[in-house]
Write a protein that holds these residues in place. Structure first.
Motif, PDB file in Angstrom:
ATOM      1  N   TYR A  39       7.654  34.931 -24.857  1.00 52.61           N
ATOM      2  CA  TYR A  39       8.146  33.663 -25.382  1.00 52.61           C
ATOM      3  C   TYR A  39       7.463  33.384 -26.715  1.00 52.61           C
ATOM      4  O   TYR A  39       6.289  33.000 -26.752  1.00 52.61           O
ATOM      5  N   LYS A  45       7.893  23.537 -29.937  1.00 54.29           N
ATOM      6  CA  LYS A  45       8.616  24.065 -28.772  1.00 54.29           C
ATOM      7  C   LYS A  45       7.788  23.841 -27.513  1.00 54.29           C
ATOM      8  O   LYS A  45       6.575  23.744 -27.559  1.00 54.29           O
ATOM      9  N   LYS A  46       8.477  23.771 -26.353  1.00 57.59           N
ATOM     10  CA  LYS A  46       7.759  23.483 -25.107  1.00 57.59           C
ATOM     11  C   LYS A  46       7.669  24.714 -24.219  1.00 57.59           C
ATOM     12  O   LYS A  46       8.513  25.616 -24.281  1.00 57.59           O
ATOM     13  N   PHE A  47       6.632  24.719 -23.401  1.00 55.76           N
ATOM     14  CA  PHE A  47       6.487  25.731 -22.366  1.00 55.76           C
ATOM     15  C   PHE A  47       5.640  25.132 -21.262  1.00 55.76           C
ATOM     16  O   PHE A  47       4.476  24.817 -21.458  1.00 55.76           O
ATOM     17  N   ASP A  48       6.221  24.967 -20.075  1.00 59.38           N
ATOM     18  CA  ASP A  48       5.531  24.384 -18.929  1.00 59.38           C
ATOM     19  C   ASP A  48       4.966  25.529 -18.079  1.00 59.38           C
ATOM     20  O   ASP A  48       5.654  26.103 -17.238  1.00 59.38           O
ATOM     21  N   TYR A  52       6.365  27.602 -14.681  1.00 57.93           N
ATOM     22  CA  TYR A  52       6.593  29.041 -14.820  1.00 57.93           C
ATOM     23  C   TYR A  52       5.828  29.820 -13.751  1.00 57.93           C
ATOM     24  O   TYR A  52       6.363  30.737 -13.119  1.00 57.93           O
ATOM     25  N   LYS A  75      -0.980  33.551 -20.745  1.00 59.83           N
ATOM     26  CA  LYS A  75      -0.859  32.393 -21.625  1.00 59.83           C
ATOM     27  C   LYS A  75      -1.478  32.767 -22.966  1.00 59.83           C
ATOM     28  O   LYS A  75      -2.650  33.146 -23.033  1.00 59.83           O
ATOM     29  N   PHE A 117      15.588  28.492 -17.184  1.00 59.45           N
ATOM     30  CA  PHE A 117      14.815  28.399 -18.439  1.00 59.45           C
ATOM     31  C   PHE A 117      14.604  26.950 -18.853  1.00 59.45           C
ATOM     32  O   PHE A 117      13.514  26.572 -19.269  1.00 59.45           O
ATOM     33  N   TYR A 120      11.474  24.913 -17.909  1.00 61.27           N
ATOM     34  CA  TYR A 120      10.112  25.159 -18.396  1.00 61.27           C
ATOM     35  C   TYR A 120      10.001  25.469 -19.887  1.00 61.27           C
ATOM     36  O   TYR A 120       8.903  25.405 -20.442  1.00 61.27           O
ATOM     37  N   THR A 121      11.114  25.778 -20.556  1.00 66.94           N
ATOM     38  CA  THR A 121      10.987  26.101 -21.980  1.00 66.94           C
ATOM     39  C   THR A 121      12.275  25.832 -22.734  1.00 66.94           C
ATOM     40  O   THR A 121      13.360  25.744 -22.152  1.00 66.94           O
ATOM     41  N   ASP A 122      12.136  25.710 -24.049  1.00 67.53           N
ATOM     42  CA  ASP A 122      13.293  25.612 -24.935  1.00 67.53           C
ATOM     43  C   ASP A 122      13.265  26.766 -25.947  1.00 67.53           C
ATOM     44  O   ASP A 122      13.805  26.674 -27.037  1.00 67.53           O
ATOM     45  N   VAL A 123      12.633  27.849 -25.546  1.00 71.14           N
ATOM     46  CA  VAL A 123      12.492  29.040 -26.389  1.00 71.14           C
ATOM     47  C   VAL A 123      13.266  30.190 -25.749  1.00 71.14           C
ATOM     48  O   VAL A 123      13.195  30.400 -24.538  1.00 71.14           O
TER      49      VAL A 123
END
Length: 134
Positions: A39, A45-48, A52, A75, A117, A120-123
């Motif tokens: 990613y 941009k977000k990533f939870d 995940y 991570k 997706f 947890y993310t917008d990527v």
């Protein structure tokens, strides 16, 4: 008393040596297929990571069945080049025995995986499939 202590220490040392002999080596992964889902980092941009780790990756792992050897979650913390942006904010990796079995297992669930997706993310991830050489 000293003999008992010495004997106990010898047993302990033998058990440690036995454990060290059974420790997996890097060669244990040789020949496995590695699917890396990377990613890319982008400002804003977000990533939870919690989602995940506890929901997404276990869900996908369950689809893979006995073909799955293991999976890892990483991570991103820094770039390898000082003062450069982080290249990836997260990487999920599946180690499988067979690429064709992986593809057969994922195919019927592809829409489910992609729909998740948004949780947890917008990527959009970059995926690399490779064979472990060493």
């Amino acid at each position: 008393m000293k003999i008992k202590l010495l004997f106990s220490l010898m047993l302990f040392a033998a058990s440690i040596a036995s454990f060290a002999d059974n420790k997996p080596s890097a060669d244990d992964d040789k020949g496995l297929i590695k699917i890396c889902i990377m990613y890319p980092f982008a400002e804003g941009k977000k990533f939870d990571m919690a989602y995940y780790e506890t929901k997404h990756m276990p869900m996908v792992a369950a689809f893979l069945g006995t073909n799955l050897v293991k999976y890892t979650i990483e991570k991103g913390v820094a770039s390898g080049i000082p003062n450069q942006p982080l290249p990836y904010m997260a990487i999920g990796t599946f180690y499988v025995k067979s690429l064709s079995e992986y593809q057969k297992a994922i195919a019927p669930h592809r829409d489910t995986v992609r729909a998740d997706f948004a949780n947890y993310t917008d990527v959009m991830p970059v995926i690399l499939v490779s064979e472990v050489v060493r």
